[in-house]
Write an enzyme that holds these catalytic residues in place. Structure first.
Site, PDB file in Angstrom:
ATOM      1  N   GLU A  54       0.789  -1.230   0.000  1.00 54.14           N
ATOM      2  CA  GLU A  54       0.000   0.000   0.000  1.00 54.14           C
ATOM      3  C   GLU A  54       0.821   1.280   0.000  1.00 54.14           C
ATOM      4  OE1 GLU A  54      -0.860  -2.733   1.616  1.00 54.14           O
ATOM      5  OE2 GLU A  54      -2.883  -3.141   0.928  1.00 54.14           O
ATOM      6  N   HIS A  91     -10.894  -4.447   9.238  1.00 60.12           N
ATOM      7  CA  HIS A  91     -11.449  -4.167   7.903  1.00 60.12           C
ATOM      8  C   HIS A  91     -12.718  -3.319   7.981  1.00 60.12           C
ATOM      9  CE1 HIS A  91      -8.897  -7.462   6.488  1.00 60.12           C
ATOM     10  NE2 HIS A  91      -9.190  -7.134   5.256  1.00 60.12           N
TER      11      HIS A  91
END
Ligand SMILES: Cc1ncc(C[n+]2csc(CCOP(=O)(O)OP(=O)(O)O)c2C)c(N)n1
Ligand SMILES: Cc1ncc(C[n+]2csc(CCOP(=O)(O)OP(=O)(O)O)c2C)c(N)n1
Ligand SMILES: [Mg+2]
Ligand SMILES: [Mg+2]
Lengths: 333, 346, 346, 333
Positions: free
Chosen positions: B75, B144
């Site tokens: 990321e 998440h």
């Protein structure tokens, strides 16, 4: 190859113009850093700086291949890269002093020297910060077919940061025109690379990305010029990234006031030996009769003046106006 | 009635329109194509997925794998590459699969994208959009399901967008791509399937302008993202009890349209803020702090904030349902600010 | 007068006392020793530096390089290793050289350290301390001068400490090491050199208890970290003008001692919050939101926040001086809440 | 070595007890995953899960060497690791359903299965998240001289994450007793490893950390047992970390509803071939007469029952009390 042949080939590597440029830039950086040290100590510049004196060969040997459309990303030890990439000494020095005339209007400082018009995407205070950015510049070049190459400078310390791995992997799978140039000066701050890095050579890590990796003498500007030149050529031809590790040393410590007790006596004397990069290049040009002593001392002298003027320019420039605190955060808001 | 599409479809349409309008626009992220490099797919120009939530579906097919790029899972480098590409002339739309992975890419977001322009003395532009799905509600657990727009709003140099409907999602995303500053675009996962009216063509909604989603006179409810839908439900129920709530959607948290919020409070004299973030240092706290300062004399009651509790997001469905602010939570808060317990559903 | 030492010395003393008291306490971070692995230093048990700010000076010499560990530059793994060590029985004190590098280690902080206990149903303890120097004021520019405790305060599962004096630094750090939850310990760089009275022995200051640093009756000034010193300066100047300010130091932002703050506001009816963070979603906003809600009827004036502006930290000295909230900024805010312009220095 | 010799040596690798354990665990995982797929589809469990059916050999061949004091860190595809590390099927399945009787009291779910009492430090929803944690567990073992080894499981996708690099480097320079076991199932979600990873083999990256790296057939539990066993032994002896890449495949897609259009027809059939790990182990034990068909089918049957009971246990267990939302955030606050 016979000795004579080698010498001839060697002598052909550098044009007269390149030789002058390289010599000039190396001395420019050295004198600039010396002025920075002085200016930092006496308070005319910012409170600290990480100088690159001793490491000039890497910045100069590399940037000798780059044009204004090519990019570099630099580090916290980035004065040399900025100068080699065509930065103006006045605005660089003024930036160091936090003046309105600085290349970043005084808002960036030593850690953030940048000049986008010259393809210098900027020094980065975050260790490893420039590596993904370099991939992005490489992506632009690839998609727009501009032919530009990006060089990402980084230190031995940065090579253990996660983004090193991520960036090399991405550049490799996308065959980006990026050359990763590691300045291995043996230390990250006060931590020895021999301890911090598990690899024997940093360039050994290239194999994990299926890209060429080489370790060279980073004090030898000619070797840098040749090896990095090949990697840049490769990148320009669409053959993807390379990792070049340049072994060198910093004359100062991490910062200017570092007592460097981690260095052995021998290491402390390195800049007095033939390994010191400017001396090394001087003997090379002398041996190959590329520049005369006179030419070199003329160059030295003119730089002495230029740098002194830059320091005066910085000192005499005004600080930014108070309202500058609030500008340049957004293009529009 | 005109065309109804989901938020995912609206976002997808926005991306395609942006890519058609400007060839500098590219898309990158994990699985935004899916299956890149596999000969049996590439030969037929088939994508394996088009994004974990299908937001980039069909993009690679139309625009090619040069402009729509699958990335390795990394990321920080994905966003950092976006920053580098933006600063050198492209206009990347980067997808970070869940906003939780800001954990890995905060450096690129906060120390690079947000600061380049300032620390380079105004010489750099970073026309980057980073899309980040967020929020609880679908059983994905603590790592998440976070709501992190507040964190990002705190960073000068970034713009922060949180659409609340398919229509807004499309117009705001197009505006974000046109914008010359880095925009972090938060997409509520729980709104992805929501359908709404969306025009087919290209349109933008200006960043920094709130919208009154429901006019009312008794209390102002400022709600963010998916909470706008909950606030509208609450407002319907409140209307049945004789309370006329005005629902204001800031649409962007940075810049924040203080004027619209303040004007509403001036009218209603009461404010509830609904925000799925955890409460501390949240967007709700931020707006409350601003309003109490600028509309002190207009407030007839303390500003109430309706946030998720100060806990990670639980997996277990009944706990997760309790975690996310509900219409009932909103009504309870309204009951407090209008000082009328009788409106709380029993 | 008893012993005066700097904040750095106080922190150093705390670490050594903690390491003597409990052999599970270890220290790790970049350059916390310096020169590890170099034979010419190791043979003589010499450290090259003892931390970038010398906070761990002498630790490796006393406790050995097994318990005081130089790390490669890799913040996420440094903190993540601390998490793993904590969960399996050690009590690590991890140094992140500047809080700005939260950019790299937010995953370990937010998604791992903060969430383990909850997502593993209460079965995990993470007795980890992460020390992070923060703040502007010494010419380091945008990427080395941020104030990020607000961001961290927003994360459930973390405790957040921000000491304001050498005495507090020592007692709070010892409490943080004793604590069984992950504590992010923010050290104001501008206080490192500040001297103050510090007892030699082992003592702790409870997490979650604010301290009234100066009693007063006209206005409450809640100030965080280094801002406490500025608030105290401002209070002195205000006293000369006949305004008696109470200065409250929360000491920890999570947990936050709301009671002490609310009690003070109940007394003074006026509140100014001083916080070096950027304003949006800041600790100042957070405290303002809480107080306006819980002490609405006690407030005679809007709560004023004194923050850094919504800009990155500039390098240039005069700009940086303007960036950081000053005693004068505080006095101006007090002038507004007490509605008396005459106190503003000319 | 002659063929007979090889066979003898092979037959000696596994004790009767180990053989039974390995067979049992592999089947346990397979049946558990099948129940998870069923329970997910019919709504008795959570809304999604990443199952590990097909990859059993890696978890089981590895954990066969570990005792309760040893640690593992796991991934989003972690059911198999949890079971192999001694997890209780009832509490694991109940966790999947978000029930109060779950191993995390229902707060974690499939992505966060953990059992610290069994040395399972937990599945991690963040790709790469477990790698630094494993270093920490390794550090504890090293400093306390507990003799414990930590195994960090991770996927091929995770190998491109920055923390992979950082964690391997740190483990290498500190010689931590950590074994990095990569489950290369060729895909990270829907992205092909052949595209995402620049290295030819993931184990090639070990050279960059000066540690042993091997690529093995991860469908062959005996090969996993042997190779990972050597690495664990090395770690236990204080010789530091290793990287073992286990090539395997997942029977399902990334999640349960993935149509897997990225797989070729051949790949979709892999679990019907001899490469399917349970079938492979069956032929091995049959060939070496380690277990009879009858013994195996008895084991199969008993597991069938146990798993069915676990699913019923999960279904019949209560949800956590509403107040559980607020507990377990802190030890004290
Ligand atoms: C992410 C991050 N971590 C730590 C630092 C502090 N720091 C500044 S320079 C430096 C050492 C960098 O070493 P190296 O990459 O070898 O570069 P050199 O200084 O030797 O040129 C460190 C740790 C930083 N600036 N950024
Ligand atoms: C940091 C992070 N990025 C992205 C994701 C979304 N995600 C979940 S699993 C996965 C693929 C992981 O691939 P691999 O490591 O090969 O494991 P596998 O699923 O094949 O077992 C991705 C991208 C995530 N959970 N965490
Ligand atoms: Mg170095
Ligand atoms: Mg995989």
């Amino acid at each position: 190859m016979s000795n004579t042949q080698t010498q001839q080939t060697q002598a052909n590597i550098l044009s007269a113009e390149k030789t002058r440029w390289i010599y000039r830039k190396m001395v420019e950086i050295r004198k600039f850093e010396e002025a920075v040290i002085k200016g930092t100590r006496n308070g005319s510049l910012g409170p600290f700086a990480h100088t690159s004196d001793g490491q000039e060969a890497v910045a100069v040997g590399t940037c000798a291949h780059l044009n204004e459309k090519d990019y570099i990303t630099s580090t916290h030890r980035g004065h040399g890269h900025s100068i080699a990439k065509g930065g103006d000494l006045n605005t660089l020095m003024a930036e160091m002093a936090g003046k309105a005339t600085g290349c970043d209007k005084g808002k960036g400082g030593s850690l953030h020297l940048a000049d986008l018009t010259k393809g210098n995407i900027g020094a980065n205070g975050v260790v490893g910060g420039g590596l993904p950015i370099a991939c992005g510049a490489g992506l632009t070049a690839k998609l727009t077919k501009s032919g530009a190459v990006t060089v990402a400078f980084f230190g031995d310390g940065a090579n253990n940061q996660g983004v090193f791995h991520e960036a090399l992997n991405l550049a490799a799978i996308w065959k980006l025109p990026v050359v990763f140039v590691c300045e291995n000066n043996k230390y990250g701050e006060y931590t020895w690379n021999g301890y911090a890095t598990a690899a024997t050579k940093i360039s050994d890590r290239a194999a994990g990305y299926n890209i060429p990796g080489k370790t060279i003498n980073g004090n030898d500007v000619v070797e840098v010029y040749q090896t990095v030149g090949e990697a840049i050529e490769r990148a320009r031809n669409g053959e993807g990234p390379s990792l070049i590790e340049c072994e060198t040393f910093r004359i100062q410590g991490h910062g200017i006031s570092d007592p460097q007790i981690y260095k052995t006596e021998e290491e402390k004397q390195l800049h007095l030996t033939d390994e010191e990069c400017i001396k090394k290049f001087k003997s090379y040009v002398t041996k190959h009769q590329l520049l005369s002593d006179k030419e070199m001392s003329e160059i030295d002298q003119s730089i002495e003046d230029t740098v002194e003027k830059a320091l005066q320019f910085a000192i005499n420039s005004p600080y930014p106006d108070a309202k500058e605190l609030y500008t340049d955060v957004y293009v529009s808001y | 009635m005109s065309r109804q599409i989901t938020t995912v479809q609206a976002l997808n349409e926005a991306i395609k329109l942006a890519m058609r309008a400007d060839e500098r626009v590219i898309v990158m992220g994990e699985d935004v194509v899916g299956g890149t490099g596999l000969p049996h797919l590439e030969e037929q120009n088939i994508e394996a997925v088009g994004g974990a939530f299908r937001v980039t579906k069909g993009c690679s097919v139309e625009f090619g794998r040069e402009r729509v790029l699958d990335t390795p899972i990394s990321e920080n480098t994905i966003v950092g590459t976006g920053v580098g590409a933006a600063i050198t002339g492209l206009r990347p739309i980067v997808e970070v699969m869940f906003n939780d992975f800001l954990g890995y890419c905060l450096d690129a977001v906060m120390n690079q994208a947000a600061k380049f322009r300032y620390m380079y003395g105004g010489k750099a532009n970073v026309p980057l959009v980073v899309r980040m799905p967020f929020g609880a509600g679908y059983g994905a657990g603590a790592q998440h399901s976070q709501t992190l727009y507040s964190m990002v709003t705190s960073v000068p140099g970034l713009k922060v967008v949180v659409p609340s409907s398919p229509y807004d999602a499309k117009g705001l995303l197009l505006a974000a791509v046109e914008d010359n500053d880095p925009v972090i675009f938060f997409e509520s996962i729980s709104l992805y399937g929501l359908k709404g009216e969306v025009p087919e063509g290209y349109y933008t909604i200006p960043l920094g302008k709130a919208e009154i989603k429901r006019a009312g006179s008794d209390v102002t409810i400022v709600a963010i993202g998916n909470m706008v839908q909950r606030a509208l439900q609450a407002a319907e129920q409140l209307a049945a009890k004789g309370i006329d709530a005005e629902v204001v959607d800031p649409r962007t948290l940075s810049p924040l349209d203080e004027d619209t919020i303040l004007a509403s409070v001036e009218k209603t004299n009461r404010l509830v803020i609904v925000d799925e973030s955890n409460p501390r240092c949240s967007a709700a706290a931020d707006i409350a702090a601003i309003v109490q300062e600028k509309a002190f004399d207009n407030l007839d009651a303390p500003i109430k904030r309706v946030n998720a509790p100060h806990t990670p997001v639980p997996f277990s469905k009944p706990l997760e349902d309790l975690y996310t602010p509900s219409a009932e939570n909103i009504i309870r808060a309204v009951a407090e600010v209008v000082n009328d317990e009788s409106i709380i559903p029993v």
